[in-house]
Design an enzyme around this catalytic site. Structure first.
Site, PDB file in Angstrom:
ATOM      1  N   ARG A 111      -3.836 -17.643  -0.604  1.00  0.00           N
ATOM      2  CA  ARG A 111      -4.831 -17.354   0.436  1.00  0.00           C
ATOM      3  C   ARG A 111      -5.216 -18.626   1.183  1.00  0.00           C
ATOM      4  O   ARG A 111      -5.640 -18.590   2.328  1.00  0.00           O
ATOM      5  CB  ARG A 111      -6.101 -16.765  -0.190  1.00  0.00           C
ATOM      6  CG  ARG A 111      -5.915 -15.386  -0.798  1.00  0.00           C
ATOM      7  CD  ARG A 111      -7.281 -14.794  -1.119  1.00  0.00           C
ATOM      8  NE  ARG A 111      -7.222 -13.640  -2.001  1.00  0.00           N
ATOM      9  CZ  ARG A 111      -7.005 -12.396  -1.608  1.00  0.00           C
ATOM     10  NH1 ARG A 111      -6.784 -12.134  -0.337  1.00  0.00           N
ATOM     11  NH2 ARG A 111      -6.976 -11.410  -2.466  1.00  0.00           N
ATOM     12  N   LYS A 122     -10.741  -9.631   0.114  1.00  0.00           N
ATOM     13  CA  LYS A 122     -11.069 -11.024   0.338  1.00  0.00           C
ATOM     14  C   LYS A 122     -10.297 -11.573   1.524  1.00  0.00           C
ATOM     15  O   LYS A 122     -10.581 -12.644   2.045  1.00  0.00           O
ATOM     16  CB  LYS A 122     -10.695 -11.859  -0.913  1.00  0.00           C
ATOM     17  CG  LYS A 122     -11.297 -11.346  -2.182  1.00  0.00           C
ATOM     18  CD  LYS A 122     -10.669 -12.028  -3.403  1.00  0.00           C
ATOM     19  CE  LYS A 122     -11.034 -11.228  -4.642  1.00  0.00           C
ATOM     20  NZ  LYS A 122     -10.119 -11.493  -5.741  1.00  0.00           N
ATOM     21  N   GLY A 123      -9.290 -10.832   1.916  1.00  0.00           N
ATOM     22  CA  GLY A 123      -8.318 -11.339   2.896  1.00  0.00           C
ATOM     23  C   GLY A 123      -8.895 -11.774   4.224  1.00  0.00           C
ATOM     24  O   GLY A 123      -8.377 -12.691   4.860  1.00  0.00           O
ATOM     25  N   VAL A 139       3.588 -11.040   4.160  1.00  0.00           N
ATOM     26  CA  VAL A 139       3.082 -12.354   4.559  1.00  0.00           C
ATOM     27  C   VAL A 139       1.929 -12.809   3.669  1.00  0.00           C
ATOM     28  O   VAL A 139       1.199 -11.986   3.107  1.00  0.00           O
ATOM     29  CB  VAL A 139       2.629 -12.365   6.038  1.00  0.00           C
ATOM     30  CG1 VAL A 139       3.821 -12.319   6.978  1.00  0.00           C
ATOM     31  CG2 VAL A 139       1.669 -11.224   6.344  1.00  0.00           C
ATOM     32  N   LYS A 182       1.079  -4.512  11.462  1.00  0.00           N
ATOM     33  CA  LYS A 182       2.472  -4.110  11.207  1.00  0.00           C
ATOM     34  C   LYS A 182       2.609  -2.659  11.666  1.00  0.00           C
ATOM     35  O   LYS A 182       2.524  -1.745  10.842  1.00  0.00           O
ATOM     36  CB  LYS A 182       2.789  -4.164   9.716  1.00  0.00           C
ATOM     37  CG  LYS A 182       2.913  -5.532   9.115  1.00  0.00           C
ATOM     38  CD  LYS A 182       3.357  -5.364   7.664  1.00  0.00           C
ATOM     39  CE  LYS A 182       3.133  -6.606   6.857  1.00  0.00           C
ATOM     40  NZ  LYS A 182       3.335  -6.369   5.417  1.00  0.00           N
ATOM     41  N   GLU A 187     -10.626  -7.499   9.712  1.00  0.00           N
ATOM     42  CA  GLU A 187      -9.621  -7.302   8.664  1.00  0.00           C
ATOM     43  C   GLU A 187      -8.467  -8.277   8.863  1.00  0.00           C
ATOM     44  O   GLU A 187      -8.171  -8.694   9.987  1.00  0.00           O
ATOM     45  CB  GLU A 187      -9.159  -5.836   8.716  1.00  0.00           C
ATOM     46  CG  GLU A 187      -8.075  -5.432   7.753  1.00  0.00           C
ATOM     47  CD  GLU A 187      -8.396  -5.626   6.279  1.00  0.00           C
ATOM     48  OE1 GLU A 187      -8.806  -6.732   5.890  1.00  0.00           O
ATOM     49  OE2 GLU A 187      -8.176  -4.680   5.506  1.00  0.00           O
ATOM     50  N   ASP A 188      -7.837  -8.654   7.763  1.00  0.00           N
ATOM     51  CA  ASP A 188      -6.711  -9.579   7.861  1.00  0.00           C
ATOM     52  C   ASP A 188      -5.483  -8.916   8.471  1.00  0.00           C
ATOM     53  O   ASP A 188      -4.864  -9.454   9.378  1.00  0.00           O
ATOM     54  CB  ASP A 188      -6.367 -10.190   6.487  1.00  0.00           C
ATOM     55  CG  ASP A 188      -6.188  -9.145   5.379  1.00  0.00           C
ATOM     56  OD1 ASP A 188      -6.276  -7.922   5.650  1.00  0.00           O
ATOM     57  OD2 ASP A 188      -5.963  -9.551   4.222  1.00  0.00           O
ATOM     58  N   ASP A 215      -2.910 -12.746   0.459  1.00  0.00           N
ATOM     59  CA  ASP A 215      -2.449 -13.167  -0.857  1.00  0.00           C
ATOM     60  C   ASP A 215      -1.175 -12.454  -1.293  1.00  0.00           C
ATOM     61  O   ASP A 215      -0.801 -11.415  -0.764  1.00  0.00           O
ATOM     62  CB  ASP A 215      -3.518 -12.852  -1.907  1.00  0.00           C
ATOM     63  CG  ASP A 215      -3.590 -11.350  -2.198  1.00  0.00           C
ATOM     64  OD1 ASP A 215      -3.713 -10.565  -1.239  1.00  0.00           O
ATOM     65  OD2 ASP A 215      -3.502 -10.961  -3.373  1.00  0.00           O
ATOM     66  N   ASP A 272      -1.956  -2.338   8.107  1.00  0.00           N
ATOM     67  CA  ASP A 272      -0.641  -2.000   7.589  1.00  0.00           C
ATOM     68  C   ASP A 272      -0.441  -0.483   7.683  1.00  0.00           C
ATOM     69  O   ASP A 272      -0.186   0.040   8.753  1.00  0.00           O
ATOM     70  CB  ASP A 272      -0.566  -2.548   6.158  1.00  0.00           C
ATOM     71  CG  ASP A 272       0.790  -2.385   5.531  1.00  0.00           C
ATOM     72  OD1 ASP A 272       1.794  -2.595   6.210  1.00  0.00           O
ATOM     73  OD2 ASP A 272       0.848  -2.046   4.334  1.00  0.00           O
TER      74      ASP A 272
HETATM   75  P1  IMP Z   1      -3.379  -0.588   4.533  1.00  0.00           P
HETATM   76  O1  IMP Z   1      -4.404   0.282   3.906  1.00  0.00           O
HETATM   77  O2  IMP Z   1      -1.993  -0.201   4.118  1.00  0.00           O
HETATM   78  O3  IMP Z   1      -3.481  -0.734   6.030  1.00  0.00           O
HETATM   79  O4  IMP Z   1      -3.521  -1.964   3.808  1.00  0.00           O
HETATM   80  C1  IMP Z   1      -4.082  -3.054   4.330  1.00  0.00           C
HETATM   81  C2  IMP Z   1      -4.268  -4.057   3.223  1.00  0.00           C
HETATM   82  O5  IMP Z   1      -3.055  -4.271   2.483  1.00  0.00           O
HETATM   83  C3  IMP Z   1      -4.636  -5.384   3.816  1.00  0.00           C
HETATM   84  O6  IMP Z   1      -6.019  -5.511   3.906  1.00  0.00           O
HETATM   85  C4  IMP Z   1      -4.031  -6.353   2.849  1.00  0.00           C
HETATM   86  O7  IMP Z   1      -4.960  -6.603   1.824  1.00  0.00           O
HETATM   87  C5  IMP Z   1      -2.847  -5.639   2.255  1.00  0.00           C
HETATM   88  N1  IMP Z   1      -1.592  -6.058   2.894  1.00  0.00           N
HETATM   89  C6  IMP Z   1      -0.828  -5.341   3.731  1.00  0.00           C
HETATM   90  N2  IMP Z   1       0.240  -6.038   4.135  1.00  0.00           N
HETATM   91  C7  IMP Z   1       0.151  -7.244   3.551  1.00  0.00           C
HETATM   92  C8  IMP Z   1       0.964  -8.429   3.581  1.00  0.00           C
HETATM   93  O8  IMP Z   1       2.007  -8.538   4.241  1.00  0.00           O
HETATM   94  N3  IMP Z   1       0.520  -9.486   2.845  1.00  0.00           N
HETATM   95  C9  IMP Z   1      -0.624  -9.433   2.096  1.00  0.00           C
HETATM   96  N4  IMP Z   1      -1.410  -8.342   2.045  1.00  0.00           N
HETATM   97  C10 IMP Z   1      -1.022  -7.259   2.753  1.00  0.00           C
HETATM   98 MG    MG Z   2      -7.205  -6.764   2.703  1.00  0.00          MG
END
Ligand code: IMP
Ligand code: MG
Length: 185
Positions: free
Chosen positions: A174, A40-41, A162, A140, A108-109, A168, A112
């Site tokens: 959110r 949802k981000g 964050v 990040k 995408e929000d 969230d 990570d």
């Molecule tokens: P990845 O698969 O590790 O790149 O995860 C990305 C997802 O993790 C994002 O779409 C977010 O939903 C969540 N996420 C990663 N870092 C944060 C944060 O600092 N705050 C909130 N959600 C996060």
């Molecule tokens: Mg997300």
């Protein structure tokens, strides 16, 4: 109630989203695009971005959840251990539209570890779109586990958790207009 400290103000976000929209508009001039938001981000980022794209555009949304989001007792309740992805991604809402012959922008929000977007990119590419690019509001880079190329990145941020502007913590915050850091749980 945890302390929330503003990391990126609504004004900073608005300015950067406008710059990203200008870049996308230049790159896709004369083309039809489909914006696919990751629920949802990304919903708030997508809606702000899309309204500044004077292009022929449609929307779609994909929902995913990471199976692996398990807390590690040793770590802080708002630390990364609570949502560290183990790399198992499950689709909770598939895309509704055919992507064949479309230029796709995944919205995408936050980028990570890269696991989620790697997984979704593969799903999208299986539909054989004309092209695929990624627009992420936040990045990040220090957390990356899988390499991923995002063509459009709003802000690179340090390894802090964050919330706000779509992001969230346990589904809350959110709706905050700024991107904030949670200082304590
Ligand atoms: P990845 O698969 O590790 O790149 O995860 C990305 C997802 O993790 C994002 O779409 C977010 O939903 C969540 N996420 C990663 N870092 C944060 C944060 O600092 N705050 C909130 N959600 C996060
Ligand atoms: Mg997300």
């Amino acid at each position: 109630m945890p302390d929330l400290k503003v990391l990126l103000s609504r004004e900073q976000i608005a300015k950067r989203v406008a710059e990203m929209a200008a870049e996308i508009t230049r790159d896709y001039q004369g083309q039809s695009i489909i914006l696919i938001g990751v629920l949802k981000g990304a919903a708030i980022f997508l809606s702000d971005l899309a309204r500044q794209l004077p292009l022929d555009a449609t929307f779609d949304f994909i929902g995913v959840s990471s199976y692996g989001n398990r807390p590690t007792p040793k770590e802080d309740p708002v630390g990364h251990a609570t949502w560290d992805s183990l790399g198992e991604v499950r689709v909770t809402k598939d895309m509704d539209n055919s992507l064949a012959d479309r230029h796709v922008i995944l919205v995408e929000d936050i980028l990570d570890t890269g696991l989620t977007l790697n997984y979704i990119s593969k799903l999208v590419l299986a539909h054989q779109p004309l092209s695929l690019s990624i627009a992420a509001l936040l990045d990040k880079p220090s957390r990356r586990k899988q390499p991923i190329q995002a063509r459009y990145i709003g802000f690179s941020i340090p390894d802090v958790y964050v919330v706000g502007y779509g992001l969230d913590y346990a589904e809350r915050y959110r709706n905050l207009p700024d991107v904030c850091v949670i200082e304590n749980g």
